[in-house]
Design a protein around this motif. Structure first.
Motif, short mmCIF file in Angstrom:
data_model
loop_
_atom_site.label_atom_id
_atom_site.label_comp_id
_atom_site.label_asym_id
_atom_site.label_seq_id
_atom_site.Cartn_x
_atom_site.Cartn_y
_atom_site.Cartn_z
N ARG A 1 22.11 19.10 -14.96
CA ARG A 1 22.98 17.81 -15.33
C ARG A 1 22.00 17.27 -15.48
NH1 ARG A 1 24.44 13.28 -12.39
NH2 ARG A 1 25.66 11.69 -14.02
N ARG A 2 21.30 16.44 -16.56
CA ARG A 2 20.33 16.16 -17.13
C ARG A 2 20.62 14.22 -16.56
NH1 ARG A 2 17.38 18.98 -20.16
NH2 ARG A 2 17.56 20.65 -20.94
N ILE A 3 20.02 13.93 -15.96
CA ILE A 3 20.07 12.27 -15.79
C ILE A 3 19.59 11.02 -17.26
CG2 ILE A 3 19.26 10.21 -14.04
CD1 ILE A 3 18.50 12.30 -12.42
N PHE A 4 18.51 11.85 -17.34
CA PHE A 4 17.95 10.88 -18.55
C PHE A 4 18.29 12.06 -20.09
CE2 PHE A 4 14.40 9.35 -22.11
CZ PHE A 4 15.54 8.25 -21.97
N PRO A 5 19.92 12.02 -20.62
CA PRO A 5 20.04 12.82 -21.73
C PRO A 5 19.50 12.85 -23.14
CG PRO A 5 22.04 11.62 -20.98
CD PRO A 5 20.76 10.64 -20.44
N ILE A 6 19.33 14.11 -24.03
CA ILE A 6 18.33 14.07 -24.83
C ILE A 6 18.71 13.62 -25.73
CG2 ILE A 6 17.65 15.86 -26.31
CD1 ILE A 6 18.43 18.38 -23.98
N TRP A 7 19.29 13.05 -25.75
CA TRP A 7 20.19 12.25 -26.96
C TRP A 7 19.93 10.83 -26.80
CZ3 TRP A 7 23.02 8.12 -25.94
CH2 TRP A 7 23.97 7.96 -24.71
N LEU A 8 19.35 10.54 -25.84
CA LEU A 8 19.38 9.07 -25.12
C LEU A 8 17.47 9.24 -25.57
CD1 LEU A 8 20.11 6.63 -24.38
CD2 LEU A 8 19.98 7.75 -21.37
N ARG A 9 17.01 10.30 -24.98
CA ARG A 9 15.59 10.25 -25.29
C ARG A 9 15.16 10.10 -26.60
NH1 ARG A 9 14.39 15.83 -21.43
NH2 ARG A 9 15.09 15.15 -19.42
N LEU A 10 15.96 10.87 -27.41
CA LEU A 10 15.98 10.66 -28.72
C LEU A 10 15.95 9.95 -29.48
CD1 LEU A 10 17.29 14.19 -30.72
CD2 LEU A 10 15.07 13.40 -30.16
N VAL A 11 16.70 8.65 -29.37
CA VAL A 11 16.81 7.36 -29.54
C VAL A 11 15.98 6.26 -28.96
CG1 VAL A 11 19.06 5.33 -28.64
CG2 VAL A 11 20.20 7.37 -29.33
N VAL A 12 15.67 6.43 -27.91
CA VAL A 12 14.11 5.43 -27.11
C VAL A 12 13.21 6.16 -27.78
CG1 VAL A 12 13.18 5.78 -24.71
CG2 VAL A 12 15.58 6.25 -24.95
N VAL A 13 12.74 7.26 -28.12
CA VAL A 13 11.56 7.18 -29.31
C VAL A 13 11.75 7.01 -30.89
CG1 VAL A 13 10.79 9.42 -30.41
CG2 VAL A 13 11.22 9.92 -27.84
N PHE A 14 12.87 7.06 -30.91
CA PHE A 14 13.42 6.18 -32.48
C PHE A 14 12.75 4.75 -32.17
CE2 PHE A 14 15.62 10.11 -33.95
CZ PHE A 14 14.05 10.11 -34.78
N VAL A 15 13.06 4.53 -31.16
CA VAL A 15 13.64 3.19 -31.56
C VAL A 15 11.21 2.45 -30.35
CG1 VAL A 15 14.10 0.08 -29.49
CG2 VAL A 15 15.30 2.71 -30.25
N LEU A 16 10.84 2.58 -29.98
CA LEU A 16 10.35 3.08 -29.68
C LEU A 16 9.03 3.31 -30.95
CD1 LEU A 16 9.63 4.92 -26.10
CD2 LEU A 16 9.23 2.22 -26.93
N CYS A 17 9.05 4.00 -31.80
CA CYS A 17 8.58 4.14 -32.94
C CYS A 17 8.39 2.79 -33.93
CB CYS A 17 8.83 5.84 -34.10
SG CYS A 17 7.98 7.16 -32.63
N GLY A 18 9.80 2.16 -34.12
CA GLY A 18 9.98 1.31 -35.03
C GLY A 18 9.14 0.06 -34.22
N LEU A 19 9.21 -0.12 -32.90
CA LEU A 19 9.13 -1.30 -31.94
C LEU A 19 6.91 -1.54 -32.74
CD1 LEU A 19 10.73 -1.83 -28.82
CD2 LEU A 19 10.46 -3.29 -30.85
#
Length: 115
Positions: A58-76
């Motif tokens: 059980r992941r605390i920080f799921p993979i799909w959420l990691r991808l969303v965070v990476v894309f948001v950080l790239c946009g910023l």
């Protein structure tokens, strides 16, 4: 007296040959026993690995959420880079880098269209 060459021991008579055969049998038995122990240990390791793989993680920080965070950080990072480049390096107002008219002007310069 034993030598390192087994052929000399075999050629020294029937008593030596019998003794040599017993020694080789004993060496083979100990080698077989150590091999069996190693195989048992490796089987136990394999069993432990498969058990660990079967347990659901059980992941605390799921993979799909990691991808969303990476894309948001790239946009910023892109927006901050645009504002820094346009405002500081280009001697303009940093907020103008985000306006549509600025980008239309840049595209017209690149494509060679004149207004």
């Amino acid at each position: 007296m034993q030598t390192n060459n087994p052929t000399k021991e075999v050629n020294q008579g029937p008593a030596k040959r019998k003794e040599f055969k017993q020694q080789t049998k004993q060496q083979r038995k100990t080698a077989d026993q150590s091999l069996e122990k190693k195989e048992e240990a490796s089987d136990q390791k394999k069993e432990n690995r498969t058990w660990k793989l079967l347990k659901a993680r059980r992941r605390i920080f799921p993979i799909w959420l990691r991808l969303v965070v990476v894309f948001v950080l790239c946009g910023l990072a892109l927006i901050c880079g645009l504002m820094f480049g346009y405002g500081v390096l280009g001697d303009g107002k940093p907020t103008e880098a985000l306006e549509v008219s600025t980008w239309e002007h840049i595209i017209n310069i690149v494509t060679g269209k004149q207004e």
